[in-house]
Design an enzyme around this catalytic site. Structure first.
Site, PDB file in Angstrom:
ATOM      1  N   GLN A  67     -10.904   0.099   1.589  1.00  0.00           N
ATOM      2  CA  GLN A  67     -11.404  -0.775   0.526  1.00  0.00           C
ATOM      3  C   GLN A  67     -10.264  -1.487  -0.199  1.00  0.00           C
ATOM      4  O   GLN A  67     -10.402  -2.647  -0.601  1.00  0.00           O
ATOM      5  CB  GLN A  67     -12.299  -0.005  -0.457  1.00  0.00           C
ATOM      6  CG  GLN A  67     -11.636   1.131  -1.209  1.00  0.00           C
ATOM      7  CD  GLN A  67     -11.670   2.460  -0.465  1.00  0.00           C
ATOM      8  OE1 GLN A  67     -11.839   2.504   0.769  1.00  0.00           O
ATOM      9  NE2 GLN A  67     -11.509   3.553  -1.192  1.00  0.00           N
ATOM     10  N   GLN A  87      12.390  15.507  10.951  1.00  0.00           N
ATOM     11  CA  GLN A  87      11.389  14.653  11.575  1.00  0.00           C
ATOM     12  C   GLN A  87      10.095  15.427  11.776  1.00  0.00           C
ATOM     13  O   GLN A  87       9.006  14.949  11.460  1.00  0.00           O
ATOM     14  CB  GLN A  87      11.921  14.167  12.929  1.00  0.00           C
ATOM     15  CG  GLN A  87      11.255  12.940  13.452  1.00  0.00           C
ATOM     16  CD  GLN A  87      11.261  11.823  12.440  1.00  0.00           C
ATOM     17  OE1 GLN A  87      10.208  11.326  12.071  1.00  0.00           O
ATOM     18  NE2 GLN A  87      12.407  11.425  11.943  1.00  0.00           N
ATOM     19  N   GLU A 122      12.565   5.430  17.088  1.00  0.00           N
ATOM     20  CA  GLU A 122      12.556   4.900  15.726  1.00  0.00           C
ATOM     21  C   GLU A 122      13.910   5.189  15.047  1.00  0.00           C
ATOM     22  O   GLU A 122      14.523   4.301  14.489  1.00  0.00           O
ATOM     23  CB  GLU A 122      11.415   5.565  14.940  1.00  0.00           C
ATOM     24  CG  GLU A 122      11.285   5.076  13.522  1.00  0.00           C
ATOM     25  CD  GLU A 122      10.293   5.912  12.718  1.00  0.00           C
ATOM     26  OE1 GLU A 122       9.874   6.983  13.202  1.00  0.00           O
ATOM     27  OE2 GLU A 122       9.965   5.490  11.594  1.00  0.00           O
ATOM     28  N   HIS A 123      14.326   6.468  15.099  1.00  0.00           N
ATOM     29  CA  HIS A 123      15.615   6.867  14.522  1.00  0.00           C
ATOM     30  C   HIS A 123      16.518   7.371  15.637  1.00  0.00           C
ATOM     31  O   HIS A 123      16.099   8.215  16.432  1.00  0.00           O
ATOM     32  CB  HIS A 123      15.441   8.011  13.525  1.00  0.00           C
ATOM     33  CG  HIS A 123      14.477   7.741  12.420  1.00  0.00           C
ATOM     34  ND1 HIS A 123      13.164   8.157  12.453  1.00  0.00           N
ATOM     35  CD2 HIS A 123      14.629   7.077  11.243  1.00  0.00           C
ATOM     36  CE1 HIS A 123      12.550   7.774  11.340  1.00  0.00           C
ATOM     37  NE2 HIS A 123      13.398   7.113  10.595  1.00  0.00           N
ATOM     38  N   ASP A 142      16.576   7.759   5.001  1.00  0.00           N
ATOM     39  CA  ASP A 142      15.195   7.759   4.510  1.00  0.00           C
ATOM     40  C   ASP A 142      15.126   7.457   3.018  1.00  0.00           C
ATOM     41  O   ASP A 142      14.144   6.910   2.527  1.00  0.00           O
ATOM     42  CB  ASP A 142      14.555   9.141   4.737  1.00  0.00           C
ATOM     43  CG  ASP A 142      14.256   9.404   6.201  1.00  0.00           C
ATOM     44  OD1 ASP A 142      14.238   8.441   6.980  1.00  0.00           O
ATOM     45  OD2 ASP A 142      14.047  10.582   6.555  1.00  0.00           O
ATOM     46  N   HIS A 180       7.285  16.037   9.045  1.00  0.00           N
ATOM     47  CA  HIS A 180       6.384  14.965   8.585  1.00  0.00           C
ATOM     48  C   HIS A 180       4.936  15.239   8.990  1.00  0.00           C
ATOM     49  O   HIS A 180       4.034  15.198   8.181  1.00  0.00           O
ATOM     50  CB  HIS A 180       6.809  13.611   9.162  1.00  0.00           C
ATOM     51  CG  HIS A 180       7.834  12.923   8.332  1.00  0.00           C
ATOM     52  ND1 HIS A 180       7.620  12.575   7.036  1.00  0.00           N
ATOM     53  CD2 HIS A 180       9.102  12.520   8.618  1.00  0.00           C
ATOM     54  CE1 HIS A 180       8.696  11.982   6.541  1.00  0.00           C
ATOM     55  NE2 HIS A 180       9.618  11.949   7.476  1.00  0.00           N
ATOM     56  N   GLU A 223       0.496 -36.225  29.738  1.00  0.00           N
ATOM     57  CA  GLU A 223      -0.479 -35.183  29.376  1.00  0.00           C
ATOM     58  C   GLU A 223      -1.847 -35.790  29.062  1.00  0.00           C
ATOM     59  O   GLU A 223      -2.756 -35.066  28.635  1.00  0.00           O
ATOM     60  CB  GLU A 223       0.048 -34.363  28.182  1.00  0.00           C
ATOM     61  CG  GLU A 223       1.295 -33.542  28.532  1.00  0.00           C
ATOM     62  CD  GLU A 223       1.771 -32.613  27.400  1.00  0.00           C
ATOM     63  OE1 GLU A 223       1.199 -32.674  26.289  1.00  0.00           O
ATOM     64  OE2 GLU A 223       2.706 -31.836  27.644  1.00  0.00           O
ATOM     65  N   ASN A 267      -3.156   6.092   6.152  1.00  0.00           N
ATOM     66  CA  ASN A 267      -3.804   6.901   7.181  1.00  0.00           C
ATOM     67  C   ASN A 267      -4.530   6.003   8.197  1.00  0.00           C
ATOM     68  O   ASN A 267      -4.384   4.783   8.190  1.00  0.00           O
ATOM     69  CB  ASN A 267      -4.766   7.912   6.539  1.00  0.00           C
ATOM     70  CG  ASN A 267      -5.904   7.210   5.786  1.00  0.00           C
ATOM     71  OD1 ASN A 267      -6.193   6.031   6.015  1.00  0.00           O
ATOM     72  ND2 ASN A 267      -6.535   7.936   4.880  1.00  0.00           N
ATOM     73  N   HIS A 304      -1.436 -39.718  20.903  1.00  0.00           N
ATOM     74  CA  HIS A 304      -0.045 -39.269  20.747  1.00  0.00           C
ATOM     75  C   HIS A 304       0.902 -40.385  21.210  1.00  0.00           C
ATOM     76  O   HIS A 304       1.880 -40.700  20.535  1.00  0.00           O
ATOM     77  CB  HIS A 304       0.224 -38.015  21.586  1.00  0.00           C
ATOM     78  CG  HIS A 304      -0.299 -36.739  20.991  1.00  0.00           C
ATOM     79  ND1 HIS A 304      -1.637 -36.455  20.913  1.00  0.00           N
ATOM     80  CD2 HIS A 304       0.344 -35.662  20.458  1.00  0.00           C
ATOM     81  CE1 HIS A 304      -1.797 -35.251  20.352  1.00  0.00           C
ATOM     82  NE2 HIS A 304      -0.612 -34.750  20.067  1.00  0.00           N
ATOM     83  N   TYR A 361       0.854  -1.194   0.000  1.00  0.00           N
ATOM     84  CA  TYR A 361       0.000   0.000   0.000  1.00  0.00           C
ATOM     85  C   TYR A 361       0.889   1.244   0.000  1.00  0.00           C
ATOM     86  O   TYR A 361       1.759   1.389   0.857  1.00  0.00           O
ATOM     87  CB  TYR A 361      -0.894   0.019   1.241  1.00  0.00           C
ATOM     88  CG  TYR A 361      -1.923   1.120   1.175  1.00  0.00           C
ATOM     89  CD1 TYR A 361      -3.237   0.833   0.821  1.00  0.00           C
ATOM     90  CD2 TYR A 361      -1.589   2.438   1.439  1.00  0.00           C
ATOM     91  CE1 TYR A 361      -4.190   1.842   0.737  1.00  0.00           C
ATOM     92  CE2 TYR A 361      -2.530   3.453   1.349  1.00  0.00           C
ATOM     93  CZ  TYR A 361      -3.829   3.143   1.003  1.00  0.00           C
ATOM     94  OH  TYR A 361      -4.766   4.143   0.905  1.00  0.00           O
TER      95      TYR A 361
END
Lengths: 437, 437
Positions: free
Chosen positions: B197, B265, B333-334, B367, B268, B421, B220, B426, B136
């Site tokens: 969708q 950063q 993250e970074h 990046d 964004h 068990e 999103n 088994h 995506y």
């Protein structure tokens, strides 16, 4: 064919086979709104009220009243005492299984790596164990010491510094074999808690329990729902569906062996799925007859009968190539290649959780002691999930060390691409590193 | 200190620091019931009505009316035409970035392995690529060709036979640079669909689109919610939160460089988080002043200002060891180690998505074009998640081949453990393999 028909038969060459198979494989994984609401409430309560909520839910669901949070803790001494109490052959078998599991998983450890590229930049990944892991083990009647070994040992091999085992203790009793397995595997803490409240406590922490980074291990629908809900806050292993076995047989394995393999899957629960695929119709008849002959002898005959009649099937295929095509379509959790030359089929197998090679490789040995993990992707998820392993308890950090003398070319490309995306600070951050000379 | 205060200051030695930091790091990841209901409805509609629903939602949300499902498809020729149309420096930079990303990710490929244990049994794992993957990529204004490269190329390197790219095309227009990046990365299908969708169509399939095994890529809140809801049916990559950077500086890097890194950063989005940690209070003053000086010049000054004032912070610590302790607590993250000897700090770093070593290693180069992936675990999930990699597009099957002459010991242990068990089938499945001699 026998008179009784505990299990259905299909022929892959018949019209309508594909639809019949789809219907048989269909598994309703829709979430139950009632269960979701209950679990959401439990998680909220444990987040808000910590140990107090944990003690209340333990009293309500496990039917015993711990005096305080300290009473939830099982001491190392209690685990060792159980290990001394269990039968000697059981102890020896658990210890040998643990040794084999450790040996196998030791080969899965991933190492940090780095290299210098043609420009001299250092690139790679640093691999580290997780800090803290929670292992959930079901308690009560279905208490499985093998699950303790299979979930705890990979974390130990990965080098996780703190492993917390949780297991519900209905009526305040914990199964001796589970305590013994915890002593063998070596856990840092053992708490007698279970259900969604245990998952919530592991994910969010309480006054007496520091939150963990990942929660693994099997559980009922409440446990599975809670794990799904806390996913993202912590990591989880797979969401397990019912267990399946698919046996591919060339018609030359003792039918009794294959029947016991199909039963071993079916005895887990009514939703378990046992499938036999063979090009030999007479062999399928022989297995069918052996199923009917042996079924009444089994201590879990009712569960096996229901599982086989609702979800089991014996399928005739044209040849072994057609059998392999079916395997890849079904992506079974357990695959037995009960044929003369299993290695000839292996390259064509794309999807299976575990592949058992040859007539002697019964799934039951993989479940307990062969060495590989028995936590495997179910319900077709072998298309994209892997067996639980050491890699589930390690994670990676990218390494990017740029050589000043070689940075200009990279910085110019980053600047171009950043301007193309309209990100000016990115462009300037790269550009200011370009040498002024 | 400057008169204006766009960004807050904290001292790690002050009382109340820990609480202030926690408040700043807190990220509300609770799900929005309104969004959940909408997404559930969309998924249900696409499952039930396939292409018809997909076309309706595309008309409604992307404001263009595809004639039929064929109109959703972007041909290879259209991708190539866009590649020929974009500026030459952009094309060259994209192609060089793709080359570096491929080279780095080529070193992540995991191979099948097997061995014979002391008893002669064959154990190991067969590693295979996934069959089909959906990527995506957001469309419209924030169309990022770098995301195409970073998500598609690892799947290609893993050997995934079919990669399907989906990107919404608001008003029926798809960004040229995204088309060009798709041509460079090489995708098998490119569909102009987006939102929940598109995720539903990838997970469940429609008449014109075969379902995939894993869905990756940013989106999103509707896309993220849909991915969470289809998880289990298919695999997904991480659920991404807002992006963060943590710069550790010894006070000797040009303040302008660090300011551009913090801005990169912050630009964004308003929820992005920029943190600078240094033992040098005067250096923090200098960076602070440079922030105020440069901010008005930036094309995204409003976003940067809001991000820095709500979520940014400059933190003074006692020394670099204290800085590393903060890193492990935040699990950024970074992480930029903008210090004289970054390798000296590396062994103590436990949690970070990507570690940039040295003053020249700006996040912006990672990046776009350094080689490692820019899809990284956010919001503290570097404690347990890894960067997107080739390993996300491969999966494993355990291999268990048992030698008949050596099987007795294993079978006896499995029998003992299975009886413990209460699993009779088994036990008998293992026991029947024991040699009769």
């Amino acid at each position: 064919m026998p008179d009784v028909n505990t299990i259905r038969r299909l022929d892959a060459e018949s019209p309508g086979f594909s639809q019949s198979l789809d219907a048989l494989l269909a598994w309703n994984d829709e979430q139950n709104p009632q269960v979701e609401a209950t679990v959401a409430e439990i998680i909220h309560a444990v987040r808000a009220r910590g140990d107090a909520a944990l003690l209340e839910y333990t009293a309500r669901f496990d039917r015993w009243q711990p005096a305080d949070s300290g009473a939830l803790e099982v001491s190392r001494a209690a685990q060792e005492a159980a290990l001394a109490r269990i039968p000697a052959d059981m102890r020896a078998a658990l210890e040998r299984a643990a040794g084999r599991i450790q040996d196998y998983h030791g080969r899965q450890v991933q190492e940090s790596w780095q290299y210098r590229d043609a420009e001299g930049h250092l690139l790679g990944q640093q691999v580290r164990p997780l800090d803290r892991v929670g292992v959930y083990v079901p308690g009560g009647k279905a208490a499985y010491p093998s699950s303790v070994l299979m979930n705890v040992l990979p974390a130990r091999v990965a080098g996780v510094p703190e492993v917390v085992l949780v297991a519900p203790s209905p009526g305040g009793q914990t199964n001796d074999s589970v305590l013994a397995a915890a002593a063998i595997a070596g856990v840092d803490r053992f708490l007698q808690i279970g259900g969604a409240q245990a998952v919530a406590a592991l994910a969010f922490g309480t006054e007496s329990l520091r939150s963990v980074d990942k929660i693994v291990g099997p559980g009922n629908i409440y446990v599975a729902t809670a794990k799904r809900m806390v996913f993202g806050r912590v990591a989880i292993d797979m969401i397990a569906g019912p267990s399946e076995i698919l046996v591919v047989c060339d018609g030359k394995t003792d039918p009794h062996w294959v029947v016991m393999d199909l039963f071993s899957q079916a005895e887990h629960d009514e939703n378990a799925q046992s499938i036999l695929v063979s090009p030999d119709a007479e062999y399928l008849d022989a297995v069918h007859a052996e199923i009917e002959r042996c079924l009444p002898e089994m201590n879990r005959a009712d569960i096996i009968r229901q599982s086989l009649s609702e979800r089991g099937v014996l399928i005739r295929v044209a040849d072994l190539d057609a059998a392999v095509a079916l395997v890849n379509r079904i992506a079974p959790e357990h695959l037995e290649l009960s044929v003369e030359d299993p290695h000839a089929l292996l390259p064509a197998i794309r999807h299976a959780g575990a592949i058992f090679l040859g007539r002697h490789a019964a799934e039951a040995m993989g479940d307990y002691c062969a060495g590989p993990n028995h936590v495997l992707p179910t319900a077709g998820t072998a298309r994209f999930f892997s067996p639980l392993g050491v890699y589930d308890f390690q994670k990676r950090s990218s390494l990017i060390g740029l050589e000043p003398v070689a940075v200009d070319a990279l910085a110019r490309d980053a600047e171009t691409l950043a301007r193309g995306e309209g990100l000016e600070a990115h462009a300037r951050s790269a550009a200011c590193r370009i040498s002024k000379g």
